[in-house]
Design an enzyme around this catalytic site. Structure first.
Site, PDB file in Angstrom:
ATOM      1  N   HIS A  51      39.661  43.745  42.457  1.00 28.55           N
ATOM      2  CA  HIS A  51      40.899  42.965  42.589  1.00 28.55           C
ATOM      3  C   HIS A  51      42.039  43.975  42.776  1.00 28.55           C
ATOM      4  CE1 HIS A  51      38.534  40.631  39.555  1.00 28.55           C
ATOM      5  NE2 HIS A  51      39.075  39.550  40.067  1.00 28.55           N
ATOM      6  N   ASP A  53      43.142  45.646  39.572  1.00 26.83           N
ATOM      7  CA  ASP A  53      42.243  46.622  38.926  1.00 26.83           C
ATOM      8  C   ASP A  53      42.560  48.042  39.348  1.00 26.83           C
ATOM      9  OD1 ASP A  53      40.804  44.348  38.216  1.00 26.83           O
ATOM     10  OD2 ASP A  53      39.389  44.560  39.877  1.00 26.83           O
TER      11      ASP A  53
HETATM   12  C1  XUL Z   1      35.746  35.581  36.266  1.00 25.19           C
HETATM   13  C2  XUL Z   1      35.069  36.147  37.448  1.00 25.19           C
HETATM   14  C3  XUL Z   1      35.943  36.945  38.339  1.00 25.19           C
HETATM   15  C4  XUL Z   1      35.588  36.828  39.786  1.00 25.19           C
HETATM   16  C5  XUL Z   1      36.521  37.572  40.696  1.00 25.19           C
HETATM   17  O1  XUL Z   1      34.927  34.838  35.449  1.00 25.19           O
HETATM   18  O2  XUL Z   1      33.886  36.001  37.617  1.00 25.19           O
HETATM   19  O3  XUL Z   1      35.865  38.250  37.915  1.00 25.19           O
HETATM   20  O4  XUL Z   1      34.300  37.294  40.032  1.00 25.19           O
HETATM   21  O5  XUL Z   1      37.849  37.216  40.526  1.00 25.19           O
END
Ligand code: XUL
Ligand code: CO
Length: 436
Positions: free
Chosen positions: A100, A103
């Site tokens: 993300h 991150d």
């Molecule tokens: C949250 C989850 C996230 C997604 C990406 O439960 O799985 O980390 O994979 O946003």
């Protein structure tokens, strides 16, 4: 140049099932050919930046337990984090990672500064990818941590949050494209509600659909060749999330004419929270033609939370990979470890143990699934069970060539009197057990 974070631990190699080396693979031999393809190309492992590099070990009752040299920092520390991240990917021979925006870059004072920070890190990643050969499985935007998203991103009652979210998604799609990412993921952690007393659900659905349309339009505009993936989850952090499960998302996509444009990223733990098995969600996505990728983890069956543990239940994974193989295997997708080490696993080595064990368990599951498939071990009994449908009259019924009255007349004339047959569940479970 090594950061020294992992001490003198060398690249993890395959040593076979008899090895006692905790820093070796026992079952994942990347080059082993299964069903005509090396395991590494079947499994397409990815490390999740958020759990392994960004998460600090906190829980609702206590803060950070992990002491990492990159926490609490600006751009310099983000680069140290990136150095260690690519060391981790390289030690594991990953060969993919996922991230993300939040991150990887420090949050800026405003949108422009956050974007500038993201772009600087993207350039840094591009160099690291070239040096190490690592690739990006998918990128995504974090539209749930910052307080501005507390009432949703695309589904927020405030159009300024909708705009901020759209702008953020654009920057993250640009970053993913620039890094050669093979997919772009949307997970709507706060696209849902806490109470219907303050929520206009119909309006929020329309907002969510508009955002998804814009994402698809932008994908085509920039020529992004990867897949757009939606990741279902029923709750947590929202009390109720709109992308509840595969079936719910499919209905939404179909209503808005997006079922040919968007596929699913299916997570084991989210399936469990929705009251399904992982293989149920995978089989449904395969059947609907929207299977994309998986987030691999293990959920605690008692807690009711999303525990994101590393997988180690081989029989469950064999059934999951059976569905992946039946779907034709991954194309743009892969096995992303959306898994984190436990709060007490504070050593750098624990990050390696988690992934090594997960990769080994996935390899065992996939190999068992491949053998079941090769032998037709489950397919033969399945074909037998439905064999009656090969008859001409059965085909006519299904093709719409007979009406209810035609069928009623036939049943009466031929005195059709069906006799129940065993579903043979225990027999079939014993077959699976033989392969795992
Ligand atoms: C949250 C989850 C996230 C997604 C990406 O439960 O799985 O980390 O994979 O946003
Ligand atoms: Co996930």
């Amino acid at each position: 140049m090594s950061t020294g974070f992992f001490g003198d631990i060398a690249k993890i190699k395959y040593e076979g099932p008899d090895s006692d080396n905790p820093f070796a693979f026992k079952h994942y031999n990347p080059d082993e050919v299964v069903l005509g393809k090396p395991l590494k190309d079947h499994l397409r492992f990815a490390v999740a930046y958020w759990h392994s590099l960004a998460w600090e070990g906190g829980d609702p009752f206590g803060g950070r337990t992990f002491e990492r040299p990159w926490h609490d920092g600006g751009m310099d520390k983000a680069k140290i984090k990136a150095d260690v991240a690519f060391e981790l990917f390289t030690l594991l021979g990953a060969p993919y990672y996922c991230f993300h925006d939040a991150d990887v870059r420090p949050e800026g004072a405003n949108f422009a500064e956050s974007t500038k920070n993201l772009n600087e890190i993207v350039d840094y990643f591009a160099k690291k990818q070239e040096e190490t050969g690592m690739k990006l499985l998918w990128g995504t935007a974090n539209l749930f941590t910052h307080r501005r998203f507390m009432s949703g991103a695309s589904t927020n009652p405030d159009p300024e949050v909708f705009a901020y979210s759209a702008a953020t998604i654009k920057t993250c799609m640009d970053a993913t494209m620039k890094l050669g990412g093979e997919n772009y993921v949307l997970w709507g952690g706060r696209e849902g509600y806490e109470t219907l007393l303050n929520t206009d659900m119909g309006r929020e659905f329309d907002q969510m659909a508009r955002m998804l349309h814009m994402v698809v339009e932008y994908k085509h505009k920039i020529g992004f060749k990867g897949a757009i993936l939606v990741e279902p989850k029923p709750q947590e952090p929202s009390k109720h999330q709109y992308d509840y499960d595969v079936a719910t998302v499919y209905g939404f996509l179909q209503k808005h004419g997006l079922e040919k444009e968007v596929k699913m990223n299916i997570e084991q733990g989210h399936a469990i929270l929705a009251g399904h098995t992982f293989e149920h969600e995978l089989a449904l996505a395969r059947t609907l033609g929207i299977f994309g990728s998986i987030d691999m983890n293990r959920n605690d069956y008692q807690s009711g939370w999303d525990t994101d543990q590393f997988p180690n239940n081989v029989p469950e994974m064999a059934l999951a990979y059976l569905e992946v193989l039946k779907a034709g295997g991954f194309t743009t997708g892969g096995t992303n470890f959306d898994a984190k080490v436990r709060r007490q696993s504070i050593d750098p080595a624990d990050l390696l143990h988690g992934h090594i064990g997960g990769m080994d368990a996935c390899a065992r599951g996939l190999k068992a699934a491949a053998r079941m498939l090769e032998d037709g071990a489950l397919q033969k009994p399945l074909d037998e069970r439905y064999a009656g449908w090969n008859s001409d009259v059965a085909k006519k019924m299904l093709a719409g060539e007979m009406t209810l009255s035609d069928i009623a007349a036939m049943v009466e004339k031929e005195d059709i009197n069906p006799q129940p047959k065993s579903g043979r569940q225990e027999y079939l479970e014993n077959i699976v057990n033989k392969y795992v």
